[in-house]
Write a protein that holds these residues in place. Structure first.
Motif, PDB file in Angstrom:
ATOM      1  N   TYR A 177       0.795  -1.239   0.000  1.00  0.00           N
ATOM      2  CA  TYR A 177       0.000   0.000   0.000  1.00  0.00           C
ATOM      3  C   TYR A 177       0.824   1.285   0.000  1.00  0.00           C
ATOM      4  CZ  TYR A 177      -4.216  -2.760   0.870  1.00  0.00           C
ATOM      5  OH  TYR A 177      -5.257  -3.642   0.751  1.00  0.00           O
ATOM      6  N   GLN A 178       2.132   1.177   0.222  1.00  0.00           N
ATOM      7  CA  GLN A 178       2.961   2.387   0.260  1.00  0.00           C
ATOM      8  C   GLN A 178       4.031   2.421  -0.828  1.00  0.00           C
ATOM      9  OE1 GLN A 178       0.763   3.795   3.450  1.00  0.00           O
ATOM     10  NE2 GLN A 178       2.313   4.893   2.313  1.00  0.00           N
ATOM     11  N   GLY A 179       4.256   1.288  -1.499  1.00  0.00           N
ATOM     12  CA  GLY A 179       5.273   1.264  -2.546  1.00  0.00           C
ATOM     13  C   GLY A 179       6.685   1.320  -2.021  1.00  0.00           C
ATOM     14  N   CYS A 180       6.876   0.937  -0.759  1.00  0.00           N
ATOM     15  CA  CYS A 180       8.220   0.982  -0.158  1.00  0.00           C
ATOM     16  C   CYS A 180       9.070  -0.198  -0.602  1.00  0.00           C
ATOM     17  CB  CYS A 180       8.119   0.968   1.365  1.00  0.00           C
ATOM     18  SG  CYS A 180       7.316   2.394   2.094  1.00  0.00           S
ATOM     19  N   ARG A 181      10.367  -0.012  -0.583  1.00  0.00           N
ATOM     20  CA  ARG A 181      11.294  -1.108  -0.803  1.00  0.00           C
ATOM     21  C   ARG A 181      11.268  -2.015   0.433  1.00  0.00           C
ATOM     22  NH1 ARG A 181      13.836   3.675  -2.616  1.00  0.00           N
ATOM     23  NH2 ARG A 181      14.425   3.621  -4.834  1.00  0.00           N
ATOM     24  N   PRO A 182      11.506  -3.324   0.264  1.00  0.00           N
ATOM     25  CA  PRO A 182      11.486  -4.233   1.427  1.00  0.00           C
ATOM     26  C   PRO A 182      12.402  -3.774   2.556  1.00  0.00           C
ATOM     27  CG  PRO A 182      11.565  -5.495  -0.608  1.00  0.00           C
ATOM     28  CD  PRO A 182      11.740  -4.054  -0.997  1.00  0.00           C
ATOM     29  N   SER A 183      13.617  -3.369   2.225  1.00  0.00           N
ATOM     30  CA  SER A 183      14.575  -2.960   3.260  1.00  0.00           C
ATOM     31  C   SER A 183      14.123  -1.696   3.978  1.00  0.00           C
ATOM     32  CB  SER A 183      15.964  -2.741   2.647  1.00  0.00           C
ATOM     33  OG  SER A 183      15.917  -1.731   1.652  1.00  0.00           O
ATOM     34  N   GLU A 184      13.449  -0.801   3.256  1.00  0.00           N
ATOM     35  CA  GLU A 184      12.952   0.431   3.874  1.00  0.00           C
ATOM     36  C   GLU A 184      11.944   0.115   4.969  1.00  0.00           C
ATOM     37  OE1 GLU A 184      13.347   3.499   0.045  1.00  0.00           O
ATOM     38  OE2 GLU A 184      11.424   2.539   0.496  1.00  0.00           O
ATOM     39  N   VAL A 185      11.097  -0.867   4.716  1.00  0.00           N
ATOM     40  CA  VAL A 185      10.076  -1.250   5.689  1.00  0.00           C
ATOM     41  C   VAL A 185      10.702  -1.978   6.877  1.00  0.00           C
ATOM     42  CG1 VAL A 185       8.030  -2.687   6.082  1.00  0.00           C
ATOM     43  CG2 VAL A 185       8.242  -1.360   3.974  1.00  0.00           C
ATOM     44  N   CYS A 186      11.584  -2.930   6.582  1.00  0.00           N
ATOM     45  CA  CYS A 186      12.156  -3.773   7.640  1.00  0.00           C
ATOM     46  C   CYS A 186      13.002  -2.981   8.639  1.00  0.00           C
ATOM     47  CB  CYS A 186      12.982  -4.894   7.022  1.00  0.00           C
ATOM     48  SG  CYS A 186      11.980  -6.134   6.152  1.00  0.00           S
ATOM     49  N   GLN A 187      13.539  -1.831   8.242  1.00  0.00           N
ATOM     50  CA  GLN A 187      14.393  -1.061   9.139  1.00  0.00           C
ATOM     51  C   GLN A 187      13.669   0.107   9.815  1.00  0.00           C
ATOM     52  OE1 GLN A 187      17.663   0.575   6.886  1.00  0.00           O
ATOM     53  NE2 GLN A 187      16.344   1.798   5.572  1.00  0.00           N
ATOM     54  N   LEU A 188      12.371   0.221   9.628  1.00  0.00           N
ATOM     55  CA  LEU A 188      11.605   1.310  10.228  1.00  0.00           C
ATOM     56  C   LEU A 188      11.656   1.267  11.755  1.00  0.00           C
ATOM     57  CD1 LEU A 188       8.343   1.366   8.063  1.00  0.00           C
ATOM     58  CD2 LEU A 188      10.102   3.154   8.136  1.00  0.00           C
ATOM     59  N   THR A 189      11.657   2.448  12.367  1.00  0.00           N
ATOM     60  CA  THR A 189      11.530   2.555  13.814  1.00  0.00           C
ATOM     61  C   THR A 189      10.172   3.179  14.136  1.00  0.00           C
ATOM     62  OG1 THR A 189      12.400   4.810  14.067  1.00  0.00           O
ATOM     63  CG2 THR A 189      14.018   3.002  13.934  1.00  0.00           C
ATOM     64  N   THR A 190       9.798   3.129  15.405  1.00  0.00           N
ATOM     65  CA  THR A 190       8.520   3.739  15.796  1.00  0.00           C
ATOM     66  C   THR A 190       8.550   5.246  15.581  1.00  0.00           C
ATOM     67  OG1 THR A 190       9.297   3.866  18.092  1.00  0.00           O
ATOM     68  CG2 THR A 190       7.985   1.930  17.477  1.00  0.00           C
ATOM     69  N   HIS A 191       9.750   5.843  15.602  1.00  0.00           N
ATOM     70  CA  HIS A 191       9.882   7.287  15.367  1.00  0.00           C
ATOM     71  C   HIS A 191       9.602   7.653  13.913  1.00  0.00           C
ATOM     72  CE1 HIS A 191      11.363   7.931  19.370  1.00  0.00           C
ATOM     73  NE2 HIS A 191      12.388   7.127  19.194  1.00  0.00           N
ATOM     74  N   ASN A 192       9.681   6.667  13.020  1.00  0.00           N
ATOM     75  CA  ASN A 192       9.448   6.930  11.604  1.00  0.00           C
ATOM     76  C   ASN A 192       7.969   7.069  11.258  1.00  0.00           C
ATOM     77  OD1 ASN A 192      12.221   4.788  10.881  1.00  0.00           O
ATOM     78  ND2 ASN A 192      12.173   7.008  10.615  1.00  0.00           N
ATOM     79  N   ILE A 193       7.089   6.783  12.215  1.00  0.00           N
ATOM     80  CA  ILE A 193       5.651   6.971  12.006  1.00  0.00           C
ATOM     81  C   ILE A 193       5.278   8.279  12.688  1.00  0.00           C
ATOM     82  CG2 ILE A 193       3.375   5.933  12.178  1.00  0.00           C
ATOM     83  CD1 ILE A 193       5.509   4.314  10.580  1.00  0.00           C
ATOM     84  N   GLN A 194       4.876   9.251  11.903  1.00  0.00           N
ATOM     85  CA  GLN A 194       4.685  10.610  12.408  1.00  0.00           C
ATOM     86  C   GLN A 194       3.350  11.194  11.954  1.00  0.00           C
ATOM     87  OE1 GLN A 194       8.020  12.784  10.815  1.00  0.00           O
ATOM     88  NE2 GLN A 194       9.556  11.458  11.784  1.00  0.00           N
ATOM     89  N   MET A 195       2.897  12.216  12.701  1.00  0.00           N
ATOM     90  CA  MET A 195       1.726  12.993  12.295  1.00  0.00           C
ATOM     91  C   MET A 195       2.218  14.310  11.721  1.00  0.00           C
ATOM     92  SD  MET A 195      -1.150  11.345  12.927  1.00  0.00           S
ATOM     93  CE  MET A 195      -2.412  12.619  13.065  1.00  0.00           C
ATOM     94  N   ILE A 196       1.853  14.593  10.476  1.00  0.00           N
ATOM     95  CA  ILE A 196       2.248  15.848   9.837  1.00  0.00           C
ATOM     96  C   ILE A 196       0.989  16.546   9.334  1.00  0.00           C
ATOM     97  CG2 ILE A 196       3.548  16.898   7.945  1.00  0.00           C
ATOM     98  CD1 ILE A 196       5.545  14.645   8.167  1.00  0.00           C
ATOM     99  N   ASP A 197       0.736  17.712   9.883  1.00  0.00           N
ATOM    100  CA  ASP A 197      -0.480  18.458   9.536  1.00  0.00           C
ATOM    101  C   ASP A 197      -1.729  17.602   9.725  1.00  0.00           C
ATOM    102  OD1 ASP A 197       0.950  20.777   8.879  1.00  0.00           O
ATOM    103  OD2 ASP A 197       1.285  20.064   6.839  1.00  0.00           O
ATOM    104  N   GLY A 198      -1.702  16.780  10.773  1.00  0.00           N
ATOM    105  CA  GLY A 198      -2.854  15.947  11.081  1.00  0.00           C
ATOM    106  C   GLY A 198      -2.979  14.689  10.244  1.00  0.00           C
ATOM    107  N   VAL A 199      -1.981  14.436   9.395  1.00  0.00           N
ATOM    108  CA  VAL A 199      -2.012  13.264   8.523  1.00  0.00           C
ATOM    109  C   VAL A 199      -0.960  12.246   8.978  1.00  0.00           C
ATOM    110  CG1 VAL A 199      -1.721  12.419   6.161  1.00  0.00           C
ATOM    111  CG2 VAL A 199      -2.758  14.661   6.569  1.00  0.00           C
ATOM    112  N   PRO A 200      -1.347  11.005   9.302  1.00  0.00           N
ATOM    113  CA  PRO A 200      -0.365   9.974   9.675  1.00  0.00           C
ATOM    114  C   PRO A 200       0.546   9.660   8.493  1.00  0.00           C
ATOM    115  CG  PRO A 200      -2.601   9.311  10.257  1.00  0.00           C
ATOM    116  CD  PRO A 200      -2.731  10.492   9.339  1.00  0.00           C
ATOM    117  N   CYS A 201       1.846   9.705   8.728  1.00  0.00           N
ATOM    118  CA  CYS A 201       2.813   9.526   7.643  1.00  0.00           C
ATOM    119  C   CYS A 201       3.944   8.583   8.052  1.00  0.00           C
ATOM    120  CB  CYS A 201       3.435  10.869   7.253  1.00  0.00           C
ATOM    121  SG  CYS A 201       2.275  12.090   6.606  1.00  0.00           S
ATOM    122  N   ILE A 202       4.631   8.077   7.044  1.00  0.00           N
ATOM    123  CA  ILE A 202       5.869   7.322   7.243  1.00  0.00           C
ATOM    124  C   ILE A 202       7.023   8.208   6.813  1.00  0.00           C
ATOM    125  CG2 ILE A 202       7.219   5.296   6.596  1.00  0.00           C
ATOM    126  CD1 ILE A 202       4.694   3.863   5.929  1.00  0.00           C
TER     127      ILE A 202
END
Length: 296
Positions: A127-152
């Motif tokens: 659903y996001q078009g991310c590369r496998p490695s980009e997803v596997c190395q995500l931290t909880t800090h990488n999930i953010q709210m920007i202008d009220g929109v949940p983002c990666i």
């Protein structure tokens, strides 16, 4: 100048060594003719045009260096051209998951038996078009709210994180299906558990391959649901499907490039920050269709 990763060096070494091994097996000397027959050999083995192009490019780069330091008189790959598939666009040449294949995967009992980590890793790629490695190395800090929109936030700001190119740095709004499915609750649970990493993957081997274990498990799952090895799309192919579907939905190419972290010559404005841009990206991401039915 972008960093040269251990994986890139490994690939260059493998591709150049492959040619040298070919010379040995054929018992022929280094020559332009040998380089040309090697190209034909690669095509005959059934490799894709893209892969053959990568092998030729690697050897061309290596022998160009050899010529410059006067180890050889002439780069034998200088005039070797990569094959082109007539009448076939690049988007058609690469492997992709058909939407019905993704639906089959997500609805299978084998997928539903997998833990939340595997399921979310898969869905983030879909659903996001991310590369496998980009997803596997995500931290909880990488999930953010920007202008009220949940983002990666795709970045290499945390220890051990690495990105393929400088264009890979980006912020991408979450697809509504992920939010509906409970992804933000999963993130919050990890935070409450004091877990820094979003998933439990670790860099594997000398190349620090974050997605190795995930890709291995995906392959086993594909086999279990009847998708035969060497005749099926890979984890990387989720990304191809995402890109193709957004283009089919008439999303401008520069917007798609921003979402998936590709370079695009027409991008002249700064990176995000304004609500209009975030909203535009949000709307574009959600053009990718919901593929889940009868959620458990």
């Amino acid at each position: 100048m972008e960093k040269v990763t251990p994986l890139t060096l490994t690939q260059l070494n493998q591709r150049c060594t492959n040619f040298l091994d070919y010379l040995t097996k054929q018992n022929v000397s280094l020559s332009a003719k040998a380089a040309n027959t090697y190209r034909d050999h690669l095509i005959e083995t059934g490799l894709s045009a893209k892969t053959v192009k990568e092998y030729i490019a690697a050897n061309k780069q290596f022998f160009d260096y050899c010529e410059r330091i006067e180890l050889i008189e002439k780069n034998v790959f200088k005039a070797i051209k990569a094959p082109k598939t007539r009448g076939t666009k690049a988007s058609q040449q690469r492997d992709r998951w058909q939407l019905k294949e993704i639906k089959r995967l997500l609805s299978s009992s084998e997928f539903r038996k997998k833990d939340a980590q595997f399921q979310w890793t898969t869905k983030l790629q879909i659903y996001q078009g991310c590369r496998p490695s980009e997803v596997c190395q995500l931290t909880t800090h990488n999930i953010q709210m920007i202008d009220g929109v949940p983002c990666i936030s795709i970045s290499d700001s945390e220890a051990g994180q690495r990105l393929k190119t400088t264009n890979a740095f980006r912020i991408v709004p979450l697809h509504s299906q992920l939010i509906k499915g409970g992804f933000l609750e999963y993130v919050q649970e990890r935070r409450e558990q004091k877990q820094k990493q979003l998933f439990n993957y670790k860099p594997h081997g000398e190349n620090k391959d974050w997605s190795f274990r995930y890709r291995t498990n995906l392959g086993k799952l594909q086999t279990a649901i009847g998708m035969k090895p060497n005749a099926r799309p890979t984890a990387y192919s989720f990304r191809h499907t995402f890109i193709d579907e957004l283009k089919i939905a008439d999303i401008p190419e520069h917007v798609v490039a921003e979402i998936v972290g590709h370079a695009h010559p027409n991008i002249t404005y700064g990176r995000y920050g304004k609500q209009a841009q975030i909203q535009q990206l949000h709307d574009a991401v959600n053009k990718f269709p919901c593929l889940e039915v009868n959620d458990a």
